[in-house]
Design a protein around this motif. Structure first.
Motif, PDB file in Angstrom:
ATOM      1  N   GLN A   1       0.855  -1.190   0.000  1.00 43.87           N
ATOM      2  CA  GLN A   1       0.000   0.000   0.000  1.00 43.87           C
ATOM      3  C   GLN A   1       0.888   1.236   0.000  1.00 43.87           C
ATOM      4  O   GLN A   1       1.665   1.443   0.933  1.00 43.87           O
ATOM      5  CB  GLN A   1      -0.914  -0.006   1.224  1.00 43.87           C
ATOM      6  CG  GLN A   1      -1.853  -1.215   1.222  1.00 43.87           C
ATOM      7  CD  GLN A   1      -2.986  -1.068   2.213  1.00 43.87           C
ATOM      8  OE1 GLN A   1      -2.769  -0.734   3.364  1.00 43.87           O
ATOM      9  NE2 GLN A   1      -4.203  -1.335   1.767  1.00 43.87           N
ATOM     10  N   PHE A   2       0.781   2.024  -1.047  1.00 42.58           N
ATOM     11  CA  PHE A   2       1.617   3.223  -1.217  1.00 42.58           C
ATOM     12  C   PHE A   2       3.098   2.888  -0.986  1.00 42.58           C
ATOM     13  O   PHE A   2       3.828   3.641  -0.350  1.00 42.58           O
ATOM     14  CB  PHE A   2       1.129   4.356  -0.299  1.00 42.58           C
ATOM     15  CG  PHE A   2      -0.206   4.887  -0.730  1.00 42.58           C
ATOM     16  CD1 PHE A   2      -0.301   5.874  -1.706  1.00 42.58           C
ATOM     17  CD2 PHE A   2      -1.382   4.355  -0.221  1.00 42.58           C
ATOM     18  CE1 PHE A   2      -1.542   6.337  -2.150  1.00 42.58           C
ATOM     19  CE2 PHE A   2      -2.623   4.811  -0.662  1.00 42.58           C
ATOM     20  CZ  PHE A   2      -2.696   5.802  -1.624  1.00 42.58           C
TER      21      PHE A   2
ATOM     22  N   PHE B   1      -3.003  -9.504  -6.838  1.00 42.32           N
ATOM     23  CA  PHE B   1      -1.560  -9.748  -6.672  1.00 42.32           C
ATOM     24  C   PHE B   1      -1.295 -10.104  -5.201  1.00 42.32           C
ATOM     25  O   PHE B   1      -0.528 -11.008  -4.892  1.00 42.32           O
ATOM     26  CB  PHE B   1      -0.737  -8.504  -7.043  1.00 42.32           C
ATOM     27  CG  PHE B   1      -0.750  -8.138  -8.505  1.00 42.32           C
ATOM     28  CD1 PHE B   1      -1.601  -8.747  -9.413  1.00 42.32           C
ATOM     29  CD2 PHE B   1       0.122  -7.150  -8.986  1.00 42.32           C
ATOM     30  CE1 PHE B   1      -1.593  -8.395 -10.763  1.00 42.32           C
ATOM     31  CE2 PHE B   1       0.143  -6.795 -10.325  1.00 42.32           C
ATOM     32  CZ  PHE B   1      -0.727  -7.409 -11.210  1.00 42.32           C
ATOM     33  N   GLY B   2      -1.959  -9.361  -4.324  1.00 42.90           N
ATOM     34  CA  GLY B   2      -1.755  -9.552  -2.885  1.00 42.90           C
ATOM     35  C   GLY B   2      -2.183 -10.919  -2.381  1.00 42.90           C
ATOM     36  O   GLY B   2      -1.753 -11.351  -1.307  1.00 42.90           O
TER      37      GLY B   2
ATOM     38  N   THR C   1      -1.068  -3.122  -4.491  1.00 44.31           N
ATOM     39  CA  THR C   1      -1.084  -4.465  -5.103  1.00 44.31           C
ATOM     40  C   THR C   1      -2.294  -5.287  -4.664  1.00 44.31           C
ATOM     41  O   THR C   1      -2.649  -6.260  -5.315  1.00 44.31           O
ATOM     42  CB  THR C   1       0.206  -5.259  -4.807  1.00 44.31           C
ATOM     43  OG1 THR C   1       0.375  -5.331  -3.387  1.00 44.31           O
ATOM     44  CG2 THR C   1       1.420  -4.620  -5.439  1.00 44.31           C
ATOM     45  N   ASP C   2      -2.941  -4.880  -3.585  1.00 41.94           N
ATOM     46  CA  ASP C   2      -4.171  -5.591  -3.180  1.00 41.94           C
ATOM     47  C   ASP C   2      -5.354  -5.152  -4.034  1.00 41.94           C
ATOM     48  O   ASP C   2      -6.432  -5.742  -3.935  1.00 41.94           O
ATOM     49  CB  ASP C   2      -4.471  -5.354  -1.691  1.00 41.94           C
ATOM     50  CG  ASP C   2      -4.462  -3.880  -1.319  1.00 41.94           C
ATOM     51  OD1 ASP C   2      -3.417  -3.236  -1.487  1.00 41.94           O
ATOM     52  OD2 ASP C   2      -5.507  -3.373  -0.882  1.00 41.94           O
TER      53      ASP C   2
ATOM     54  N   ALA D   1       6.243  -6.403 -10.474  1.00 40.52           N
ATOM     55  CA  ALA D   1       7.509  -6.870  -9.877  1.00 40.52           C
ATOM     56  C   ALA D   1       7.248  -7.462  -8.497  1.00 40.52           C
ATOM     57  O   ALA D   1       7.861  -8.466  -8.110  1.00 40.52           O
ATOM     58  CB  ALA D   1       8.513  -5.724  -9.802  1.00 40.52           C
ATOM     59  N   CYS D   2       6.298  -6.878  -7.758  1.00 41.34           N
ATOM     60  CA  CYS D   2       5.921  -7.450  -6.447  1.00 41.34           C
ATOM     61  C   CYS D   2       5.314  -8.840  -6.635  1.00 41.34           C
ATOM     62  O   CYS D   2       5.620  -9.769  -5.887  1.00 41.34           O
ATOM     63  CB  CYS D   2       4.906  -6.561  -5.737  1.00 41.34           C
ATOM     64  SG  CYS D   2       5.542  -4.957  -5.261  1.00 41.34           S
ATOM     65  N   LEU D   3       4.459  -8.960  -7.638  1.00 43.93           N
ATOM     66  CA  LEU D   3       3.847 -10.264  -7.902  1.00 43.93           C
ATOM     67  C   LEU D   3       4.915 -11.275  -8.322  1.00 43.93           C
ATOM     68  O   LEU D   3       4.954 -12.406  -7.820  1.00 43.93           O
ATOM     69  CB  LEU D   3       2.781 -10.148  -9.006  1.00 43.93           C
ATOM     70  CG  LEU D   3       2.172 -11.481  -9.447  1.00 43.93           C
ATOM     71  CD1 LEU D   3       1.350 -12.125  -8.323  1.00 43.93           C
ATOM     72  CD2 LEU D   3       1.302 -11.308 -10.700  1.00 43.93           C
TER      73      LEU D   3
END
Ligand code: AMP
Ligand code: MG
Length: 489
Positions: free
Chosen positions: A81-82, A184-185, A251-252, A301-303
């Motif tokens: 988140q942010f 993604f989250g 991402t959520d 990239a987080c995923l």
């Protein structure tokens, strides 16, 4: 068409291990009333529209009664988140009633947003307000009609219950339909916990249900990631081309199916400003309009990182390199079409960018300028005065118009034919904040929901001239430029 008690539930998500969700019934709300019902979304689940007239209809869609076949639950996820990772979020106010398999064999999640607290509510009250419910309802349907992948909305049910936000507001529940609510989250939560098995189980579930072409090949997880990358790149291109700003690209709030989900403080850009920030709470402008494509990649990239237990790191990294070319390919295509090119080319980017720059300098309405571009005439003596007069720098316009005219010479159509094509990609009507706000005030103060229905119908045909609705195509009045939308909804 089916009655409410005949809906064809086939709840696949709750056949997964219960690590992915918590069973949770909605919490009843007093005094429910139907605010709006969307017939076109009802068709998706084979629901007979006449059912909306039943006296007890609203009781089912506020969560006071359960539809037979539903198995209510809230989904677990985490999210950045942010920019900051929050290890556990989850549906804090959304309850998934189940999935409906329609006659065509498509699955639709049926989800109540604002149906009460869940094990993931943290400090929240589990509720949504009428204001935000109307915004989500109208915007998701507007996006669908604009050809942008999105969750849909079946109905809004209001309640007498009061909830506390910046002021006291009334609670409401919007029923969302989506092929999936996996985010993604939903993967990140297990990567953080070091639980690798659920990552594979969830990926297998998505592949089997939504990407059956991938099958059971040895590189199936890489292909899954690639699919999410391509879909996200294309979604970002579509947002940019239509001037949509999501506002909370955490991402959520990113769907693995590349759908627009979780409408909050979104905004359609009115006056063209690439640095437009629609979310009042986004002080740093992290999710400014022109940053969305980059944020899409950051989120991917987080995923990708969360998937490294099932995809080799180098391959995941390499896959991310497909994002930018895919985004630009699709964006150039869409923008070229907005300019009326049947076969947009890479070289058209400079014409597009020069036009955008002139629009910025002249503070023009993004939607209306593109719509009026269809009136451009290529004849040698045409001055295109109506268009020209909108720009402050007339000589810059003339130079651009010369370049545009010569580019159009390579197109097969005559001006009138081209306008017809352009009108199919340059909408006349978008959901302006002022429009939503007018409908919200009428609903809140007078209990009059007719404007919600009027906008639903209008925005369902965004490319059509609707002469009696002309006023809705006008740029926002001054009072509406200051309407503030934030996360607290
Ligand atoms: P959003 O940015 O609206 O997607 O919300 C971020 C997270 O906060 C999600 O997990 C939501 O379910 C949760 N949340 C938002 N509003 C509430 C609320 N009123 N009560 C409980 N949880 C909420
Ligand atoms: Mg969310």
């Amino acid at each position: 068409m089916k009655k409410l008690d005949q809906l064809n539930f086939d709840n696949t998500f709750c056949r997964l291990p219960d690590i992915f969700y918590r069973r949770q019934n909605p919490t009843p709300l007093p005094g429910s009333y139907l605010v709006s019902f969307n017939e076109s979304a009802a068709k998706l689940i084979d629901l007979d529209a006449a059912e909306a007239k039943r006296a007890d209809f609203s009781e089912y869609f506020i969560g006071n009664r359960l539809l037979p076949g539903s198995e209510p639950m809230s989904m677990l996820y985490a999210g950045h988140q942010f920019g900051y990772f929050v290890p556990q979020l989850g549906d804090g106010r959304a309850i998934l009633l189940g999935e409906i398999k329609n006659r065509a064999g498509e699955y639709w999640d049926l989800q109540l947003k604002g149906a009460g607290i869940t094990p993931f509510s943290r400090d929240g009250d589990g509720r949504a307000v009428l204001r935000s419910s109307i915004r989500e309802y109208l915007c998701s349907e507007a996006m669908h009609a604009l050809g942008i992948p999105t969750s849909r909305a079946l109905c809004i049910v209001g309640s007498d219950e009061q909830v506390y936000r910046e002021t006291i507001e009334s609670a409401a529940v919007v029923t969302r339909l989506s092929p999936s609510h996996v985010r993604f989250g939903s993967f990140e939560v297990f990567a953080y916990r070091g639980q690798h098995e659920p990552i594979a189980i969830l990926a297998d579930y998505i592949i089997e249900k939504h990407f059956p072409d991938i099958g059971n090949s040895p590189d199936k997880y890489l292909r899954f990631l690639n699919e999410v990358i391509v879909r996200t790149a294309r979604l970002m291109a579509k947002w940019q081309a239509v001037g949509f700003s999501h506002g909370v690209m955490n991402t959520d709030n990113m769907s693995v199916l590349g759908l627009t989900i979780d409408y909050g403080p979104f905004g359609f850009m009115e006056t063209y400003d690439p640095e437009f920030v629609c979310n009042h709470s986004d002080h740093g402008g992290r999710y400014a309009f022109d940053r969305q494509p980059q944020v899409g990649l950051w989120n991917l990239a987080c995923l990708a990182q969360a998937l490294t237990p099932i995809i080799p790191v180098e391959q995941a990294q390499e896959a991310l390199e497909n994002y930018e070319p895919e985004f630009f390919r699709h964006y150039n295509e869409l923008m070229g079409k907005k300019l009326g090119f049947t076969r947009p080319a890479q070289e058209d980017a400079s014409l597009v960018n020069r036009l955008l720059e002139m629009m910025r300098a002249s503070k023009l309405d993004y939607t209306n300028l593109f719509r009026s571009l269809g009136l451009f005439r290529t004849g040698p003596d045409e001055k295109n005065t109506v268009l020209r007069d909108q720009f402050l720098d007339r000589s810059a316009f003339d130079a651009w118009a010369d370049a545009y005219r010569s580019r159009l010479q390579s197109e097969p159509e005559i001006d009138e034919e081209r306008k017809v094509c352009m009108d199919r990609v340059n909408p006349k009507y978008i959901l302006r904040n002022s429009m939503a706000q007018t409908a919200i005030i009428l609903a809140q103060q007078e209990g009059d929901f007719s404007e919600v229905d009027r906008l639903l119908a209008l925005l369902g045909q965004p490319f059509d001239e609707q002469p009696e609705m002309e006023e809705y195509a006008a740029p926002a009045p001054d009072w509406a430029r200051n309407v503030v939308v934030s996360c607290s909804s």
